[in-house]
Structures are given as C-alpha cells and as structure tokens.
Design an enzyme around this catalytic site. Structure first.
Site, mmCIF file in Angstrom:
data_model
loop_
_atom_site.group_PDB
_atom_site.id
_atom_site.type_symbol
_atom_site.label_atom_id
_atom_site.label_comp_id
_atom_site.label_asym_id
_atom_site.label_seq_id
_atom_site.Cartn_x
_atom_site.Cartn_y
_atom_site.Cartn_z
ATOM 1 N N SER A 235 -34.773 32.370 41.126
ATOM 2 C CA SER A 235 -33.962 33.395 40.468
ATOM 3 C C SER A 235 -32.473 33.110 40.529
ATOM 4 O O SER A 235 -31.719 33.556 39.657
ATOM 5 C CB SER A 235 -34.260 34.770 41.077
ATOM 6 O OG SER A 235 -34.081 34.730 42.486
ATOM 7 N N HIS B 183 -28.558 35.756 44.436
ATOM 8 C CA HIS B 183 -28.294 36.080 43.028
ATOM 9 C C HIS B 183 -26.799 36.045 42.728
ATOM 10 O O HIS B 183 -26.385 35.600 41.641
ATOM 11 C CB HIS B 183 -28.867 37.453 42.693
ATOM 12 C CG HIS B 183 -30.362 37.495 42.743
ATOM 13 N ND1 HIS B 183 -31.071 38.681 42.668
ATOM 14 C CD2 HIS B 183 -31.291 36.510 42.846
ATOM 15 C CE1 HIS B 183 -32.372 38.414 42.722
ATOM 16 N NE2 HIS B 183 -32.524 37.108 42.833
#
Length: 409
Positions: A145, A197
C-alpha cells in the site's frame, strides 16, 4: 424467423477480458503478491516480524532486505485483495505511459524511497530532544500500500483533473485526494500503518516535483535491458510494453512536464472494480473548449468511426491521379527535349511539377502516420483501434492515446 437474443457476457468471460487488458508488470506483481500470500497461508507461515519493515532491525542489524520483502507480503486476505484491486488500474495507466521496464524500476525506486523516509521520520521522532516516541522504531510495516499511495499521487499529478471521487461517494479536490484517503483508511481500518502510507505520499510528491530525476536513467538503460536475452520471452508477451512506446527520458511524467506526457483516465472507484471486475476510468463532465495539454483541433471517435475506409480510398485515388500526372509529365518532358515546346506548354509542365511535389509530401505524411501507428501498437493498443483513434486525432499521438484509454474504460 428467430428473434435476436442479446445476452450479457458471463463472469468468467468478463474476468478473462479484464485480465487480458492488464499490462505485463502490473499483472506480474499482482500474481506474485497473490502467490506469496497463498503459499504463506498453506504453509502456516505468520512470522511477519522476520520480513516486515522494522526500523529498529534495519538500523541495528542492517537488514536492508526488509525494504523489499515488506512490500510483497500481506497480513490478511482482505489486505492483499484490496491492495491488488487498487494496483491494477493505477499500474495499468502508468505502465502504458512509461513502459514495462520503466514502471518496474519506478516501483523499486518508490519502495526504496518509502523505506528511507520511514526510517528518517522514525529516527527523528524517537530521538527528538523534546519528547521521544520510540514506538515508531518498533512498528512492523507490511504490504504494497505504501507504493500504491505513491502511485496515486503520481497519477493524480499526471491526470490534470480538478476533482477525484472517493469510493464513488463524494468528490474531493484532486490535490487533497491522497491525504483524504490517508485519513479515511486510518479511521476505517485497523492495524493500518500511518507512517507507511504517509511516506508513500511523500515519495509520490518527490517524484512528481522532479526530486528523483537524477535517479532516473536514460532510454539507453531501458533499451539495453529490453534487448537482453533473458527478457526475450517476456518481451514477446502481448502485455509487455516497450519503453520506446512510452514516455521518453526527456518527457518523463513528472509534475514539471506533465503537460507533455499525461493521460489521466484511470479508475478512482474501487467499489466499482469489485462489483464489475472491470477497471473503470472516470472523465470530468465539464471539459474545456480546448485542452492546453493537447493543442490543435480534434474530432470525437464516434464521429469518424465510419470514415477511415473512405479516407484510405481517397488517399489511394489521390496517389493514382498524381502518379498518372507524373507519368504524363515525364512523357511531355521527353517530348519537349526532342521537339521543343511553346511557353503555354511550359506553364502546363510547371503545374504538373507542383502536383508531383504534392505527391512527395503526401508520401512523407503517410510514412509519419505509419510511424505513429507503430508507436501506439508498441504501447499495447490494438492496431485497428489505434489507426481509427489516430485518424480521429488528426495524427496527434497524445490525443489518440486519450481516446484509446477512454474507449477501454
């Protein structure tokens, strides 16, 4: 008389069509991540602390391998499914622009930069003189991610659109899209690495603003890799896109030159991907009269779909007429040498000379059209659709790419 029966394609057919449209590197990364998770699941392997990105272990034991093993492993079935469903539309769009080898290099570069940002922030937070927070040094980050967030920033920078749809629920300004996703995932999901992230977003902006340009090799580097023998089997695959068909080194897709290398028709609606198993692309409803990224006059694909055949016929007729006139010109020129001609005949020969010049320029334009068509085919587009789109775009390759991507959506 039998009535016409129109049936919708079944799920297996739609899945096959969807998978066939995914380029080589994007599909390969998806398969590799899926196989790794399946093997771990069948073997009962759950010692993710050994392969995740753990800043304390990278610093104390210099376990650099964690930078790359962390992005390939996933902690749960939903984790790998959602990451791969997000990767497919983003990777497909970027791979068609850059080429397969260049996208693979970009993924490695983003994985490395994400880890460096992660490590620097963790060290600063853990050793700041005001109030140390050592917990970030012992946070175990895993999953693809982080790279996906980087790709979201890069694709948003390339697209040039003003708004983005968040899961099809509401629209947000494009410049805030990645940050809003960061907050939403942190609020809605558990065990989500905020720092992982965040570092992905930072890497995406660093690439978009050209801070990584000195780390990007030239076209000769990618050409040498593509010409190597060990990649010959991969290059022959239909989904492999040569870097010569993507953006060249001088027009790498960054924020500074996105006006010359952008496509921007990519899926933003993850829920639509899950329900339809087909990657969708979203276009803005209010289009300007003329896009500054693609100067010139363009026609819609639907308005010219029935025109290429007649256009080719007219071109052939023009060539035949000019060839006949050229032959007549040669015959008259020979006669003039032998017998002499009047001034009025000389003017007629001048007209024929001009038409012969037009024939030469027309042949040059046909050669240019064929070169552009080969470029589009090299990017993975079907030859017939590429020819129609190029004709609809008046020979403008950028507009033809945008038309093709919108048709595939």
């Amino acid at each position: 008389m039998r009535s016409n029966i129109v049936t919708e394609a079944g799920l297996p057919t739609r899945l096959n069509q969807w998978w066939a449209g995914i380029p080589f590197i994007t599909s390969s990364v998806t398969v590799v991540c899926g196989i790794i998770y399946l093997v771990c699941l069948l073997a009962g392997y759950d010692s993710f602390a050994e392969i995740c990105f753990l800043p304390s272990e990278v610093v104390s034991r210099f376990q650099v391998y964690r930078i790359y093993t962390a992005v390939l492993f996933h902690g749960s079935l939903l984790h790998v499914i959602f990451n791969m469903l997000a990767l497919v539309p983003l990777g497909t769009e970027l791979e068609r622009i850059m080429g397969s080898v260049r996208l693979l290099y970009l993924m490695v570069l983003l994985a490395t930069s994400n880890a460096i940002f992660h490590l620097i922030i963790a060290l600063i937070v853990a050793h700041n003189p005001l109030h140390p927070y050592p917990f970030l040094m012992h946070e175990c980050a895993i999953g693809f991610s982080g790279i996906i967030f980087s790709m979201i920033v890069i694709e948003t920078s390339l697209s040039g659109i003003q708004t983005r749809s968040v899961f099809g629920l509401f629209n947000v300004p494009a410049k805030w899209y990645a940050w809003i996703l960061l907050v939403l995932f942190q609020l809605l999901a558990t065990n989500v690495s905020l720092l992982g992230h965040l570092c992905g977003i930072l890497s995406g902006f660093a690439y978009s603003y050209g801070l990584f340009n000195y780390l990007l090799p030239g076209s000769s580097f990618y050409g040498a890799i593509e010409s190597s023998s060990f990649l010959s089997a991969c290059i022959r695959r239909p989904g492999f896109i040569l870097c010569s068909g993507g953006a060249t080194y001088g027009n790498l897709p960054t924020h500074l030159n996105s006006n010359t290398a952008s496509s921007g028709l990519v899926s933003e609606n993850l829920w639509r991907n899950i329900t339809s198993w087909m990657p969708q692309r979203e276009t803005t409803t209010n289009q300007p009269a003329q896009d500054s990224r693609f100067p010139g006059r363009a026609r819609t694909l639907g308005a010219t779909r029935n025109q290429p055949t007649s256009g080719v016929d007219s071109d052939l007729s023009l060539q035949a007429g000019l060839l006949e006139n050229s032959e007549t010109y040669n015959h008259l020129e020979t006669s003039a040498i032998g017998t002499g001609i009047q001034p009025s005949d000389a003017r007629h020969l001048n007209v024929l000379t001009e038409r012969a010049t037009e024939l030469a320029s027309h042949n040059q334009s046909l050669d240019s059209f064929e070169e552009k068509l080969k470029k589009l085919v090299g990017m993975g587009f079907e030859k017939t659709l590429a020819e129609v789109s190029l004709a609809a775009a008046d020979g403008d390759t950028n507009i033809a790419i945008e038309i093709l991507m919108s048709q595939q959506g």
